[in-house]
Structure formats: structure tokens, C-alpha cells
Write an enzyme that holds these catalytic residues in place. Structure first.
Site, PDB file in Angstrom:
ATOM      1  CB  SER A  49      60.930   2.402 -21.272  1.00 47.85           C
ATOM      2  OG  SER A  49      59.937   1.562 -21.863  1.00 47.85           O
ATOM      3  CG  ASP A  84      65.464   3.290 -18.859  1.00 49.38           C
ATOM      4  OD1 ASP A  84      66.479   4.116 -18.777  1.00 49.38           O
ATOM      5  OD2 ASP A  84      65.554   2.455 -19.881  1.00 49.38           O
ATOM      6  CG  ASN A 231      64.857  -3.105 -22.915  1.00 46.89           C
ATOM      7  OD1 ASN A 231      64.138  -3.972 -22.669  1.00 46.89           O
ATOM      8  ND2 ASN A 231      64.377  -2.205 -23.482  1.00 46.89           N
TER       9      ASN A 231
END
Length: 288
Positions: A49, A84, A231
Site C-alpha cells: 500500500s 495496492d 492483509n
């Protein structure tokens, strides 16, 4: 060697299994996931991310660490390094940093702008040999400050984005990031089937894989989901194992304070979680 996610997902779609995307947060996360993938002979996608990328000092650092670790550990299974929920700017940073796959999350833009930006990034990513994921219909929960209510995507909008040449499509089907609340109504398989009908051979992506019951996961895979993101579950497993270690006073015994010892139970817990997910997704042995 790192590869784009396209080939592994096309194989997963044809073989009716899913490849796990496991988000990485530091060295322990990356090492645990790579070693488990190698042990189980499973392809794997390492998700990053923008917040985790920033925490690890930048996408160049992440790419260098993953490439070096892949080589040093002698990993033989396909590994994709994937951005992501990338912003437009973040996608370009990852292209420059040497990622092999990106996700452009334009779901918060009006559909016309989402299409324009996605089209541009498809062209750039494909020219670099990278795969690209797009999103239609926001995923619920919160991730890096992006809050969504778990909407269901419009199948026609999904087709419009799929037709731009993206390699995989994340369609909101009531899934959320983080822990699922007790009153969560479940996945909308009706939406998933309608999206699949419109997008055909396009591998579909299920975000928020933590906490979705196993039977729902299997049904989603049967309806065309070829990539599932995990996650929170790894974070919770790491936290629980680390807490037990400290509460048992292990950090006060000998050199138990050494980070290599202190973080070892958490790293093993991540491995166990990844193994469990790979078995559920059906990707074990698919890299042999």
C-alpha cells in the site's frame, strides 16, 4: 526473478484457483511470505500500500529489498511486486521504482475520469511489461485514509474498465477492508456473477480477504475470482504471537530482547496464516 501478475492470474482463472496477494509491511513480512510460497510451491503476489511504502522509506527501497531477498533466498516460484490501491501519482512512482504490477484505484473519480486515467496507465504499464489492476465500486472499510462503504459495482462500468485492457479487475461485491462487523450481510454473488458475465476471461480480484468465510471464498473462486488480497489477518496473527511472547516474559530471558528473537514468533505466525490461505485458495503446487 520477479514477474508481472498477468500470467499467473490467467493460469489461476483457467485452473479455477486463486493467487493470494499478501501485503508486506517490513522485512519480516516479506521473508515469511516468500519462504512460505517457496515451501508450498505457490505463486504469490506481494502487495504494497502507499502507506506501507512510505513507512519502508519509499518504493525504491521496497523494490530493492524484495528483488534482493528473492535472489538471496533462492526463490523459484513466480513472485509479483504489486502496488495496492495506488493513486495516479503512486502508480508512476512504482513504475519508476521497478515494481512488476500496479493497481490504479480510480474508484473515487467520476467514471469518465477513471476511464481516462486507467487507459493512460494501461498503455504505460504494458509498455514496461507490467500488469495493471483497476477497481470499480469502492471496497468497504478504511485503507490508508480511503474510506468506502462496501458498495456493489455496476457490471456495465466493470465492462467499460475491463475493455480498456487492464489485466485484472477489482469489483466491489460487498467486501470490506479490515475486520468484518457482526452484521455484515456477506458477499453479493449475484453482483459477482453479473460482473463475470460482462467481463469474460478477465481475472477478478477480491479485496478484504480477511474474515470472509471459507465457503464464500470457494464460491467466489468458482465465479471467476483469481486473486484474493489478505492483509489484516497477517497483522492480527503477528500481533497475537508477539503479545504472547512478551506477556510470557520471554523478552526478559537471556537475549530475548534481540529483535531477531522478539519478532520470530510473529514471523512464524505470518507463515502459518499464509499457508492456511494458500491451501484455501488452491494455489499450492501450482508453481511446480
Amino acid at each position: 526473478m520477479l514477474v508481472s501478475a498477468k500470467e499467473m492470474l490467467d493460469k489461476a482463472k483457467a485452473g479455477h484457483y486463486a493467487v493470494g496477494q499478501f501485503n508486506i509491511n517490513n522485512l519480516e513480512w516479506t521473508k515469511s511470505i516468500l519462504l512460505t510460497a517457496e515451501e508450498l510451491k505457490s505463486p504469490v503476489i506481494l502487495g504494497v500500500s502507499e502507506g506501507a511504502g512510505k513507512y519502508m522509506t519509499g518504493f525504491k527501497t521496497v523494490a530493492a529489498m524484495v528483488k534482493a531477498m528473492d535472489e538471496e533466498l533462492g526463490i523459484t516460484v513466480p513472485v509479483a511486486l504489486h502496488l495496492d490501491h495506488g493513486t495516479y501519482e503512486g502508480c508512476y512512482k512504482c513504475i519508476k521504482a521497478g515494481f512488476t504490477s500496479i493497481m490504479f484505484d480510480g474508484s473515487h473519480y467520476p467514471i469518465e475520469e477513471n476511464i481516462a486515467k486507467t487507459k493512460e496507465l494501461v498503455s504505460v504499464a504494458h509498455a514496461m511489461g507490467m500488469s495493471i489492476e483497476a477497481e470499480v465500486g469502492s471496497i468497504g472499510g478504511e485503507e490508508d485514509g480511503v474510506v468506502g462503504m462496501g458498495e456493489c459495482a455496476d457490471p456495465n462500468e466493470c465492462k467499460a474498465i475491463a475493455d480498456l485492457g487492464v489485466d485484472m479487475l477489482a469489483a466491489g461485491i460487498g467486501n470490506i477492508h479490515g475486520k468484518y462487523p457482526a452484521n455484515w450481510p456477506g458477499l453479493s454473488f449475484e453482483t459477482l456473477a453479473a460482473v463475470q458475465e460482462k467481463t469474460g476471461a478477465m481475472p477478478l480480484v477480491l479485496h478484504g480477504g480477511t474474515g470472509i468465510p471459507a465457503d464464500m471464498i470457494k464460491k467466489a473462486i468458482s465465479l471467476g475470482v483469481s486473486k484474493i488480497n489478505v492483509n489484516t489477518e497477517c497483522q492480527l496473527a503477528f500481533q497475537e504471537a508477539t503479545r504472547k511472547y512478551i506477556e510470557a516474559g520471554k523478552d526478559l530471558e537471556g537475549k530475548g530482547f534481540d529483535p531477531r528473537k522478539l519478532l520470530a514468533p510473529g514471523a512464524e505466525a505470518i507463515k502459518a496464516t499464509v499457508k492456511e490461505k494458500m491451501e484455501l485458495f488452491g494455489s499450492v503446487g501450482k508453481a511446480e
